[in-house]
Design an enzyme around this catalytic site. Structure first.
Site, PDB file in Angstrom:
ATOM      1  N   LYS A  72     -39.106 -86.689  -3.591  1.00  0.00           N
ATOM      2  CA  LYS A  72     -39.261 -86.203  -2.227  1.00  0.00           C
ATOM      3  C   LYS A  72     -39.700 -84.751  -2.290  1.00  0.00           C
ATOM      4  O   LYS A  72     -39.004 -83.905  -2.835  1.00  0.00           O
ATOM      5  CB  LYS A  72     -37.959 -86.332  -1.459  1.00  0.00           C
ATOM      6  CG  LYS A  72     -38.052 -85.772  -0.053  1.00  0.00           C
ATOM      7  CD  LYS A  72     -36.849 -86.087   0.778  1.00  0.00           C
ATOM      8  CE  LYS A  72     -36.976 -85.425   2.141  1.00  0.00           C
ATOM      9  NZ  LYS A  72     -35.820 -85.717   2.990  1.00  0.00           N
ATOM     10  N   TYR A  76     -43.746 -95.708  10.745  1.00  0.00           N
ATOM     11  CA  TYR A  76     -43.495 -95.770  12.185  1.00  0.00           C
ATOM     12  C   TYR A  76     -44.446 -96.761  12.855  1.00  0.00           C
ATOM     13  O   TYR A  76     -44.275 -97.093  14.013  1.00  0.00           O
ATOM     14  CB  TYR A  76     -43.626 -94.362  12.795  1.00  0.00           C
ATOM     15  CG  TYR A  76     -42.640 -93.414  12.146  1.00  0.00           C
ATOM     16  CD1 TYR A  76     -41.298 -93.445  12.498  1.00  0.00           C
ATOM     17  CD2 TYR A  76     -43.035 -92.541  11.125  1.00  0.00           C
ATOM     18  CE1 TYR A  76     -40.376 -92.612  11.873  1.00  0.00           C
ATOM     19  CE2 TYR A  76     -42.128 -91.705  10.494  1.00  0.00           C
ATOM     20  CZ  TYR A  76     -40.798 -91.749  10.869  1.00  0.00           C
ATOM     21  OH  TYR A  76     -39.878 -90.944  10.241  1.00  0.00           O
ATOM     22  N   LYS A 124     -42.200 -89.714  -1.274  1.00  0.00           N
ATOM     23  CA  LYS A 124     -42.319 -89.207   0.088  1.00  0.00           C
ATOM     24  C   LYS A 124     -42.831 -87.781   0.058  1.00  0.00           C
ATOM     25  O   LYS A 124     -42.331 -86.991  -0.743  1.00  0.00           O
ATOM     26  CB  LYS A 124     -40.924 -89.254   0.709  1.00  0.00           C
ATOM     27  CG  LYS A 124     -40.812 -88.736   2.090  1.00  0.00           C
ATOM     28  CD  LYS A 124     -39.381 -88.847   2.508  1.00  0.00           C
ATOM     29  CE  LYS A 124     -39.251 -88.172   3.840  1.00  0.00           C
ATOM     30  NZ  LYS A 124     -37.882 -88.001   4.226  1.00  0.00           N
ATOM     31  N   GLU A 167     -37.280 -87.087 -12.257  1.00  0.00           N
ATOM     32  CA  GLU A 167     -36.370 -87.363 -11.131  1.00  0.00           C
ATOM     33  C   GLU A 167     -36.106 -88.878 -11.006  1.00  0.00           C
ATOM     34  O   GLU A 167     -34.968 -89.308 -10.822  1.00  0.00           O
ATOM     35  CB  GLU A 167     -36.975 -86.844  -9.818  1.00  0.00           C
ATOM     36  CG  GLU A 167     -36.837 -85.355  -9.611  1.00  0.00           C
ATOM     37  CD  GLU A 167     -35.432 -84.951  -9.131  1.00  0.00           C
ATOM     38  OE1 GLU A 167     -34.560 -85.829  -8.994  1.00  0.00           O
ATOM     39  OE2 GLU A 167     -35.219 -83.754  -8.905  1.00  0.00           O
ATOM     40  N   ARG A 200     -38.444 -83.765  12.235  1.00  0.00           N
ATOM     41  CA  ARG A 200     -37.405 -82.777  12.556  1.00  0.00           C
ATOM     42  C   ARG A 200     -37.303 -82.591  14.068  1.00  0.00           C
ATOM     43  O   ARG A 200     -36.219 -82.329  14.583  1.00  0.00           O
ATOM     44  CB  ARG A 200     -37.671 -81.461  11.811  1.00  0.00           C
ATOM     45  CG  ARG A 200     -37.498 -81.648  10.302  1.00  0.00           C
ATOM     46  CD  ARG A 200     -37.822 -80.400   9.484  1.00  0.00           C
ATOM     47  NE  ARG A 200     -37.853 -80.718   8.057  1.00  0.00           N
ATOM     48  CZ  ARG A 200     -38.324 -79.907   7.119  1.00  0.00           C
ATOM     49  NH1 ARG A 200     -38.798 -78.715   7.454  1.00  0.00           N
ATOM     50  NH2 ARG A 200     -38.326 -80.277   5.849  1.00  0.00           N
ATOM     51  N   LYS A 211     -36.803 -75.986   2.533  1.00  0.00           N
ATOM     52  CA  LYS A 211     -35.999 -76.855   1.678  1.00  0.00           C
ATOM     53  C   LYS A 211     -36.471 -76.836   0.218  1.00  0.00           C
ATOM     54  O   LYS A 211     -36.246 -77.770  -0.532  1.00  0.00           O
ATOM     55  CB  LYS A 211     -36.007 -78.278   2.257  1.00  0.00           C
ATOM     56  CG  LYS A 211     -35.482 -78.343   3.704  1.00  0.00           C
ATOM     57  CD  LYS A 211     -35.210 -79.767   4.177  1.00  0.00           C
ATOM     58  CE  LYS A 211     -34.608 -79.773   5.582  1.00  0.00           C
ATOM     59  NZ  LYS A 211     -34.269 -81.140   6.056  1.00  0.00           N
ATOM     60  N   SER A 227     -43.599 -88.771   9.230  1.00  0.00           N
ATOM     61  CA  SER A 227     -43.897 -88.465  10.629  1.00  0.00           C
ATOM     62  C   SER A 227     -45.219 -87.719  10.813  1.00  0.00           C
ATOM     63  O   SER A 227     -45.972 -88.016  11.740  1.00  0.00           O
ATOM     64  CB  SER A 227     -42.747 -87.658  11.226  1.00  0.00           C
ATOM     65  OG  SER A 227     -42.519 -86.484  10.469  1.00  0.00           O
TER      66      SER A 227
HETATM   67  C1  PBG Z   1     -34.020 -85.386   5.799  1.00  0.00           C
HETATM   68  C2  PBG Z   1     -35.152 -86.322   6.027  1.00  0.00           C
HETATM   69  C3  PBG Z   1     -36.415 -85.913   6.405  1.00  0.00           C
HETATM   70  C4  PBG Z   1     -37.173 -87.054   6.556  1.00  0.00           C
HETATM   71  C5  PBG Z   1     -36.370 -88.154   6.277  1.00  0.00           C
HETATM   72  N1  PBG Z   1     -35.113 -87.679   5.937  1.00  0.00           N
HETATM   73  C6  PBG Z   1     -36.953 -84.568   6.716  1.00  0.00           C
HETATM   74  C7  PBG Z   1     -36.639 -83.449   5.858  1.00  0.00           C
HETATM   75  O1  PBG Z   1     -36.416 -83.580   4.662  1.00  0.00           O
HETATM   76  O2  PBG Z   1     -36.614 -82.353   6.417  1.00  0.00           O
HETATM   77  C8  PBG Z   1     -38.603 -87.029   6.969  1.00  0.00           C
HETATM   78  C9  PBG Z   1     -39.205 -88.279   7.472  1.00  0.00           C
HETATM   79  C10 PBG Z   1     -40.464 -88.100   8.203  1.00  0.00           C
HETATM   80  O3  PBG Z   1     -41.059 -87.002   8.259  1.00  0.00           O
HETATM   81  O4  PBG Z   1     -40.912 -89.099   8.775  1.00  0.00           O
HETATM   82  N2  PBG Z   1     -32.936 -85.844   5.139  1.00  0.00           N
END
Ligand code: PBG
Length: 349
Positions: A218, A337, A272, A257, A228, A241, A298
């Site tokens: 990730k 989505y 991701k 990882e 968010r 992050k 997203s």
């Molecule tokens: C956070 C989390 C995120 C997403 C899924 N779980 C965002 C982040 O790490 O800030 C993102 C999913 C998306 O953008 O569709 N635990």
């Protein structure tokens, strides 16, 4: 310039052809593409509803379907509405959903304590969905960001994200979700050692059949912005992050990882974001041969929808093309989505 009678297809037998021209006459890749039946016959990769995992957002209340401005067409569902929507997903043949809560801001605090409330929104949604749609898998997100006042996935001390302390909380969060009916636990927090700690606790608590889908690779990505907004953490998140999510320049690190997560007991791994990281997906799938998933996040969704709404791209063809790209790169499935819409489009052929 070749003379007209020397061109393939126009010259008579016995005409003197160059080697290139002879090959051209023998090998014609377009033969297989000429008809629809032949294209279907030789197609290497197909997309089916079995490949689609639907992430959805839950909010308090009843009868609520609240649009998320930065994700056109995506809404936050109250539990009763989510149940109806998931029943539809089940009918469409979607194998699993992933639940994400929009936590009431009044319940968010420094430590994300609402994550450990066995009667929190996600747990209530799990129970309701399990009752109404028992044949669809429920994936729950393990991380603290929907519950913390600072929007980080872990506990924070003086601006530092604490690893081992966070893992202890994530373990409790996982157990609560599994007791509420979650089938697959999906840690998206990127703390070190969390998969192993969660696996050990699940075994000790008798949940030996619970699957873990690890967000193994990730990345710290700009493409999470609209998510968010949807879970309400963009307003509160301070900083970024990067001390726990991966750097976008790295590939070998993704291998390390994933290797750790698999050794610690992950049943499935995930990459991701999705399309910008297809190289990582292909490499992980080829290296480990594990069930490997991609998350079309997203921002990828929002980007495509913006182009659809402007009439710059054709909706269905580009939606399906973006999804089959994951399959072609080796994914066993995609969190998207578009899941409901894509499943409908696939059913209608
Ligand atoms: C956070 C989390 C995120 C997403 C899924 N779980 C965002 C982040 O790490 O800030 C993102 C999913 C998306 O953008 O569709 N635990």
């Amino acid at each position: 310039m070749a003379k007209r009678e020397d061109l393939p297809g126009s010259a008579g037998f016995g005409a003197k052809l160059t080697r290139t021209e002879r090959v051209h006459r023998t090998v014609r890749p377009r033969r297989n593409r000429r008809t629809d039946w032949s294209r279907r016959m030789v197609r290497e990769t197909v997309l089916t509803p079995d490949d689609l995992i639907w992430p959805l957002f839950i909010v308090e209340g009843t009868g609520v379907r609240e649009p998320v401005a930065s994700m056109p067409g995506v809404v936050r569902y109250s539990v009763d509405e989510a149940v109806k929507a998931v029943a539809e997903a089940e009918r469409l043949g979607i194998p699993a959903i992933a639940l994400f809560p929009y936590t009431n801001p009044a319940l968010r605090d420094e430590t994300g304590s609402e994550a450990l409330n066995p009667d929190n929104l996600v747990c209530r949604a799990c129970k309701a969905v399990k009752d109404a749609a028992p044949d669809i898998g429920i994936i729950t997100d393990v991380a603290l960001d929907p519950y913390t006042s600072h929007g980080h996935d872990g506990l924070v001390d003086d601006g530092r994200i604490l690893n081992d302390e966070t893992v202890n909380v994530l373990v409790e969060q996982s157990l609560i979700q599994v007791r509420a009916g979650a089938d697959i636990i999906a840690p998206s927090d990127m703390m070190d050692g969390r998969v192993g700690a969660i696996r050990e606790a699940l075994e000790a608590d008798g949940h030996i059949e619970t699957q873990i889908m690890a967000y193994s690779a990730k990345y710290a990505s700009g493409f999470y912005g609209p998510f968010r907004d949807a879970v309400g953490s963009s307003a509160t998140l301070y900083g970024d992050k990067r001390t726990y999510q991966m750097d976008c320049g790295n590939t070998d690190e993704a291998i390390r990882e994933a290797e750790l997560d698999i050794a610690e007991g992950a049943d499935m791994i995930m990459v991701k974001p999705g399309l910008p990281y297809l190289d990582i997906l292909a490499r992980l799938r080829a290296t480990f041969g594990m069930p490997t998933y991609a998350y079309q996040v997203s921002g990828e969704y929002a980007m495509l929808c913006a182009a659809f709404e402007n009439g710059w791209l054709k909706r269905e063809v580009c939606m399906l093309e973006s999804l089959i790209a994951f399959k072609r790169a080796g994914a066993d499935g995609v969190l998207t989505y578009f899941a409901l819409e894509a499943a409908k489009a696939l059913q209608e052929g």
